[in-house]
Scaffold this active site. Sequence first.
Site, PDB file in Angstrom:
ATOM      1  N   GLU A 117       0.834  -1.222   0.000  1.00 58.71           N
ATOM      2  CA  GLU A 117       0.000   0.000   0.000  1.00 58.71           C
ATOM      3  C   GLU A 117       0.864   1.266   0.000  1.00 58.71           C
ATOM      4  O   GLU A 117       0.381   2.344   0.377  1.00 58.71           O
ATOM      5  CB  GLU A 117      -0.951   0.011   1.215  1.00 58.71           C
ATOM      6  CG  GLU A 117      -1.860  -1.188   1.347  1.00 58.71           C
ATOM      7  CD  GLU A 117      -2.919  -1.299   0.247  1.00 58.71           C
ATOM      8  OE1 GLU A 117      -2.913  -0.470  -0.676  1.00 58.71           O
ATOM      9  OE2 GLU A 117      -3.715  -2.239   0.310  1.00 58.71           O
ATOM     10  N   HIS A 141      -2.716   2.158   8.573  1.00 56.61           N
ATOM     11  CA  HIS A 141      -3.816   1.436   7.909  1.00 56.61           C
ATOM     12  C   HIS A 141      -4.110   0.177   8.710  1.00 56.61           C
ATOM     13  O   HIS A 141      -3.221  -0.648   8.930  1.00 56.61           O
ATOM     14  CB  HIS A 141      -3.425   1.083   6.471  1.00 56.61           C
ATOM     15  CG  HIS A 141      -4.331   0.078   5.832  1.00 56.61           C
ATOM     16  ND1 HIS A 141      -5.702   0.228   5.761  1.00 56.61           N
ATOM     17  CD2 HIS A 141      -4.069  -1.119   5.238  1.00 56.61           C
ATOM     18  CE1 HIS A 141      -6.223  -0.808   5.152  1.00 56.61           C
ATOM     19  NE2 HIS A 141      -5.263  -1.655   4.824  1.00 56.61           N
ATOM     20  N   HIS A 143      -7.154  -3.050   9.743  1.00 58.78           N
ATOM     21  CA  HIS A 143      -8.360  -3.782   9.363  1.00 58.78           C
ATOM     22  C   HIS A 143      -9.305  -3.811  10.569  1.00 58.78           C
ATOM     23  O   HIS A 143      -9.398  -4.810  11.284  1.00 58.78           O
ATOM     24  CB  HIS A 143      -7.993  -5.193   8.896  1.00 58.78           C
ATOM     25  CG  HIS A 143      -7.215  -5.200   7.607  1.00 58.78           C
ATOM     26  ND1 HIS A 143      -6.740  -6.350   7.018  1.00 58.78           N
ATOM     27  CD2 HIS A 143      -6.837  -4.182   6.791  1.00 58.78           C
ATOM     28  CE1 HIS A 143      -6.100  -6.039   5.884  1.00 58.78           C
ATOM     29  NE2 HIS A 143      -6.141  -4.726   5.740  1.00 58.78           N
ATOM     30  N   GLU A 171     -17.412  11.854  22.427  1.00 59.99           N
ATOM     31  CA  GLU A 171     -16.081  12.400  22.103  1.00 59.99           C
ATOM     32  C   GLU A 171     -15.805  12.454  20.589  1.00 59.99           C
ATOM     33  O   GLU A 171     -14.883  13.145  20.156  1.00 59.99           O
ATOM     34  CB  GLU A 171     -14.985  11.597  22.808  1.00 59.99           C
ATOM     35  CG  GLU A 171     -14.768  10.219  22.233  1.00 59.99           C
ATOM     36  CD  GLU A 171     -13.607   9.477  22.892  1.00 59.99           C
ATOM     37  OE1 GLU A 171     -12.827  10.091  23.639  1.00 59.99           O
ATOM     38  OE2 GLU A 171     -13.505   8.265  22.649  1.00 59.99           O
ATOM     39  N   HIS A 212     -12.792  -3.399   3.897  1.00 55.71           N
ATOM     40  CA  HIS A 212     -11.337  -3.573   3.964  1.00 55.71           C
ATOM     41  C   HIS A 212     -10.739  -2.991   5.245  1.00 55.71           C
ATOM     42  O   HIS A 212     -10.140  -3.711   6.042  1.00 55.71           O
ATOM     43  CB  HIS A 212     -10.686  -2.956   2.715  1.00 55.71           C
ATOM     44  CG  HIS A 212      -9.218  -3.191   2.632  1.00 55.71           C
ATOM     45  ND1 HIS A 212      -8.533  -3.339   1.462  1.00 55.71           N
ATOM     46  CD2 HIS A 212      -8.280  -3.290   3.597  1.00 55.71           C
ATOM     47  CE1 HIS A 212      -7.259  -3.548   1.704  1.00 55.71           C
ATOM     48  NE2 HIS A 212      -7.077  -3.505   3.000  1.00 55.71           N
TER      49      HIS A 212
END
Length: 272
Positions: A117, A141, A143, A171, A212
Site C-alpha cells: 500500500e 492502515h 483492518h 467524544e 477492507h
Amino acid sequence: MAKNILEATFMKDFIKVTHDMWHKGWHERNGGNVSYRLTTEEVDKYVDTNSGSRSVELFRAIPELSCEVFLVTSAGKYFRNIILDPEENLGIIEIDEMGKSYRIWWGFLDNGLPTSELPAHLLSHASRMKATDGQCRVVLHSHTTNLIALSNVLKLDTATFTRTLWQMHTECIVVFPDGIGVLPWMMPGSDEIGEATAELMKTHSLVLWPFHGLFSTGVTLDEAFGLIDTAESAAEIMVKSLAMGGAKQTITKSQLLALATTFGVTPLDGIL
Ligand code: 13P
Ligand code: ZN
C-alpha cells in the site's frame, strides 16, 4: 560507528504502536501497514546513509516528498512479529530529490520491500503535509473489524458514516470534526486507490475503505492511533446497538452543535 537503531526513540515508539495495534485485533495475518515520516537528523546517527543500498523506482513521481525519509512496515509481514525482528519486518527509505524513486537505508532483510500500500501511504503523506502545514508525520492502515462490519449495513458515503459515528459517542465530534471520508470499494495496493485516498485526505484525517479497513493520519503515532481507536470504538457501539435491535435514541443535532461550540471545533460541512 553508527548507534544501535533499536535504541532510537522513533523505533521504540513505532514498535510499541504496532504491537498495541496487533493487540487491538486490527491486524490479522499481514493485515495493515504503517509509515512514519522521520527527519534526516533523527536517522543520521543510526544508519550509514552513504552505504550502497537498493534503489527502487516509484509508481509515479511525488515531488512533494523530495528527500523525505520514512520508516515503513514490510510487504506481506505480520504485525505480531515486528517486536521479534524489526529489521525483517520494517525498513527505512529515503525518497530521491526528484521524488521518482526511493533508496533503502535499513531493514527489509532478505530482499523484502515496503508495504504493497505504499502508493496510498506516500500520496496520503503528501496530502496531509499540505493540509497540516507540514505537521503530519504518520499514516496508519488497520483492518478495523467493526468499521468493516458497518460497511455491510450503512450507506457508503462520507455523510452517513460521519454522522453515525458522531452520534454514537460524545467524544467523536471533538476527536474527528473533519469526519471520516468514505471511498467506494477499490482494488487494494493499486495506484488508483492511493490517488483516491489522498484526494479524500485533503479534507479528512480518516478515510474508510469499505469491506477492507481504515486509514488514519496524525502528527504523532499516538494521535493517529487514537483516531483509529476512537472511530473503531464508536463503530463497535453501533454494531452492539444494531445487535440489540437498533438505536432508539442518539445524541441529537443540537447536542452535537453544542459540543462543537464548547470544545472549539468546526464540524465538517453538510453533516448536521
Ligand atoms: P502489506 O502486507 O503489503 O502491507 O498488505 C497488507 C494490507 O493490509 C493490504 O491492504
Ligand atoms: Zn489492508
